[in-house]
Design a protein around this motif. Structure first.
Motif, PDB file in Angstrom:
ATOM      1  N   VAL A   1      -6.594   2.092  11.312  1.00 43.95           N
ATOM      2  CA  VAL A   1      -6.734   1.435  10.010  1.00 43.95           C
ATOM      3  C   VAL A   1      -7.620   0.210  10.194  1.00 43.95           C
ATOM      4  CG1 VAL A   1      -5.527   0.308   8.100  1.00 43.95           C
ATOM      5  CG2 VAL A   1      -4.418   2.168   9.342  1.00 43.95           C
TER       6      VAL A   1
ATOM      7  N   ILE B   1      -9.267  -3.213   8.436  1.00 41.49           N
ATOM      8  CA  ILE B   1      -9.152  -4.164   7.336  1.00 41.49           C
ATOM      9  C   ILE B   1     -10.346  -5.104   7.382  1.00 41.49           C
ATOM     10  CG2 ILE B   1      -7.741  -5.960   6.267  1.00 41.49           C
ATOM     11  CD1 ILE B   1      -5.307  -4.774   7.676  1.00 41.49           C
TER      12      ILE B   1
ATOM     13  N   LYS C   1      -7.640   2.736  -5.098  1.00 41.54           N
ATOM     14  CA  LYS C   1      -6.885   3.461  -4.088  1.00 41.54           C
ATOM     15  C   LYS C   1      -7.190   4.947  -4.196  1.00 41.54           C
ATOM     16  CE  LYS C   1      -2.881   3.661  -7.172  1.00 41.54           C
ATOM     17  NZ  LYS C   1      -1.457   3.320  -7.348  1.00 41.54           N
TER      18      LYS C   1
ATOM     19  N   LEU D   1       0.809  -1.221   0.000  1.00 43.92           N
ATOM     20  CA  LEU D   1       0.000   0.000   0.000  1.00 43.92           C
ATOM     21  C   LEU D   1       0.842   1.271   0.000  1.00 43.92           C
ATOM     22  CD1 LEU D   1      -2.725  -1.035   2.608  1.00 43.92           C
ATOM     23  CD2 LEU D   1      -2.939  -1.006   0.119  1.00 43.92           C
TER      24      LEU D   1
ATOM     25  N   VAL E   1      -8.245  -4.139  -2.338  1.00 41.68           N
ATOM     26  CA  VAL E   1      -7.069  -4.984  -2.570  1.00 41.68           C
ATOM     27  C   VAL E   1      -7.514  -6.418  -2.841  1.00 41.68           C
ATOM     28  CG1 VAL E   1      -4.881  -5.809  -1.611  1.00 41.68           C
ATOM     29  CG2 VAL E   1      -5.732  -3.536  -0.992  1.00 41.68           C
TER      30      VAL E   1
ATOM     31  N   PHE F   1      -8.912   1.705   0.272  1.00 42.98           N
ATOM     32  CA  PHE F   1      -8.209   0.847  -0.675  1.00 42.98           C
ATOM     33  C   PHE F   1      -9.035  -0.407  -0.958  1.00 42.98           C
ATOM     34  CE2 PHE F   1      -4.918   3.269   1.439  1.00 42.98           C
ATOM     35  CZ  PHE F   1      -4.005   3.558   0.435  1.00 42.98           C
TER      36      PHE F   1
ATOM     37  N   VAL G   1      -3.307  -4.003  -5.484  1.00 43.33           N
ATOM     38  CA  VAL G   1      -4.133  -2.840  -5.174  1.00 43.33           C
ATOM     39  C   VAL G   1      -4.879  -2.442  -6.449  1.00 43.33           C
ATOM     40  CG1 VAL G   1      -4.174  -0.479  -4.318  1.00 43.33           C
ATOM     41  CG2 VAL G   1      -2.467  -2.089  -3.447  1.00 43.33           C
TER      42      VAL G   1
ATOM     43  N   ILE H   1      -9.294  -0.683   4.370  1.00 41.54           N
ATOM     44  CA  ILE H   1      -8.739  -1.632   3.409  1.00 41.54           C
ATOM     45  C   ILE H   1      -9.732  -2.768   3.238  1.00 41.54           C
ATOM     46  CG2 ILE H   1      -6.819  -3.167   2.858  1.00 41.54           C
ATOM     47  CD1 ILE H   1      -5.119  -1.470   4.831  1.00 41.54           C
ATOM     48  N   TRP H   2     -10.264  -2.901   2.030  1.00 48.30           N
ATOM     49  CA  TRP H   2     -11.225  -3.960   1.706  1.00 48.30           C
ATOM     50  C   TRP H   2     -10.461  -5.003   0.915  1.00 48.30           C
ATOM     51  CZ3 TRP H   2     -16.320  -2.785  -1.447  1.00 48.30           C
ATOM     52  CH2 TRP H   2     -17.155  -3.914  -1.423  1.00 48.30           C
ATOM     53  N   LEU H   3     -10.319  -6.189   1.502  1.00 45.67           N
ATOM     54  CA  LEU H   3      -9.508  -7.249   0.921  1.00 45.67           C
ATOM     55  C   LEU H   3     -10.405  -8.386   0.462  1.00 45.67           C
ATOM     56  CD1 LEU H   3      -6.455  -7.895   0.539  1.00 45.67           C
ATOM     57  CD2 LEU H   3      -6.532  -9.020   2.756  1.00 45.67           C
TER      58      LEU H   3
END
Length: 335
Positions: free
Chosen positions: A80, A82, A161, A45, A140, A138, A158, A110-112
């Motif tokens: 942060v 996730i 973003k 990132l 990801v 983000f 990524v 952060i979306w994974l």
């Protein structure tokens, strides 16, 4: 010329990460939360391998549970969040991500997922365009690859973003405006750190060099909120300094924990350190000082920068593991 192409392995993607991590909450989330693995994500990132510090996993927000809560480790730490998801991204997880962010006051989301759908890329782009600059989202994708029968290796891509070009343009405009108002001392400080940054980048340090600024010191991350890896100049004292600077409610506790490793740290570095508890302040400092004219003598900058670069890299190598192992609750208690 020898043809070695017959010795090359075949790169193959593992189609379903669930074959490696059967359960997202019980297998994947604990794996990602491990220090080495979250460092890979942070580096991807652009936060640097030291850029994220784990707070907790499966954190409760009302009747929901967020997957991983971290904080950035720079000068102004931010929460942060996730959110992990198997398969393709969906509206349900987008809603959860925003709900958890509100509950945890998270500034970076952060979306994974295995696949971020196109409409969710657009949603992330919209969020980044209408929010303040310190709020970043983000998207990801996680992939697994192997060579022949090797162990699978993760790769983070990524795909959505913050619009770095637009934000960078704003930063440039602000910097240009601020330069018009700089005093002669501030202008010299900015030039000093700009010249140092070039030398530091060339040395390929194990951390991300920060942007130069018009001040007497600059701070780098070293993997823990409240702990800065700093470079400083002091004109009245005619000195330059490399330091571990401890601030906030954990400062005194972290200082005492690190001082327990004084002999080992100084042996690793090859020189003695100045352990400054700063009893009249909330903060504390561990440093080495060199007599120098600092910013005031441009003809000597190259020599100063050589010492600063060599020393800050040595500090990072010596202090990174001890700093990362510091326990926040113990630090608060001892403080």
């Amino acid at each position: 010329m020898t043809d070695n192409t017959g010795n090359l392995g075949q790169l193959m993607r593992v189609k379903r990460i669930q074959s490696i991590w059967p359960s997202e909450p019980q297998d994947f989330t604990p794996w990602l939360a491990q220090e080495d693995n979250i460092a890979i994500l942070a580096d991807t990132l652009g936060l640097g391998a030291d850029g994220l510090e784990l707070i907790r996993t499966e954190t409760a927000v009302g009747t929901f549970r967020g997957d991983i809560l971290c904080r950035t480790t720079g000068p102004s730490p931010s929460n942060v969040l996730i959110e992990n998801q198997y398969g393709r991204s969906d509206h349900d997880h987008l809603g959860k991500l925003l709900t958890y962010a509100a509950g945890e006051d998270a500034k970076i989301l952060i979306w994974l997922a295995e696949e971020i759908r196109e409409e969710h890329e657009a949603a992330i782009a919209l969020l980044n365009s209408v929010t303040e600059e310190d709020f970043q989202v983000f998207g990801v994708e996680i992939e697994l690859w192997r060579i022949d029968d090797s162990a699978p290796a993760p790769r983070f891509n990524v795909v959505a973003k913050p619009n770095s070009w637009a934000r960078h343009a704003k930063e440039v405009q602000r910097a240009a405006a601020s330069r018009k108002e700089l005093s002669p001392t501030q202008a010299a400080q900015l030039a000093y750190w700009t010249a140092l940054q070039s030398r530091l980048i060339a040395a390929r340090p194990p951390f991300n060099p920060v942007m130069p600024q018009a001040s007497s010191w600059i701070q780098h991350s070293i993997g823990k909120a409240g702990v800065g890896l700093n470079l400083a100049t002091s004109r009245p004292a005619n000195e330059i300094r490399v330091e571990i600077y401890l601030s906030g409610e954990t400062a005194k506790g972290y200082f005492h924990l690190l001082k327990q490793e004084k002999d080992s740290l100084e042996a690793t570095l090859g020189f003695a350190l100045d352990w400054q508890e700063l009893p009249t302040k909330k903060d504390a400092r561990i440093c080495i000082v060199k007599s120098s004219s600092g910013v005031a003598e441009p003809d000597d900058w190259a020599n100063q920068h050589e010492w600063l670069v060599t020393t800050i890299i040595a500090f990072h190598r010596a202090f990174e593991k001890p700093v990362r192992s510091l326990d926040r609750e113990t630090g608060i208690m001892l403080g």
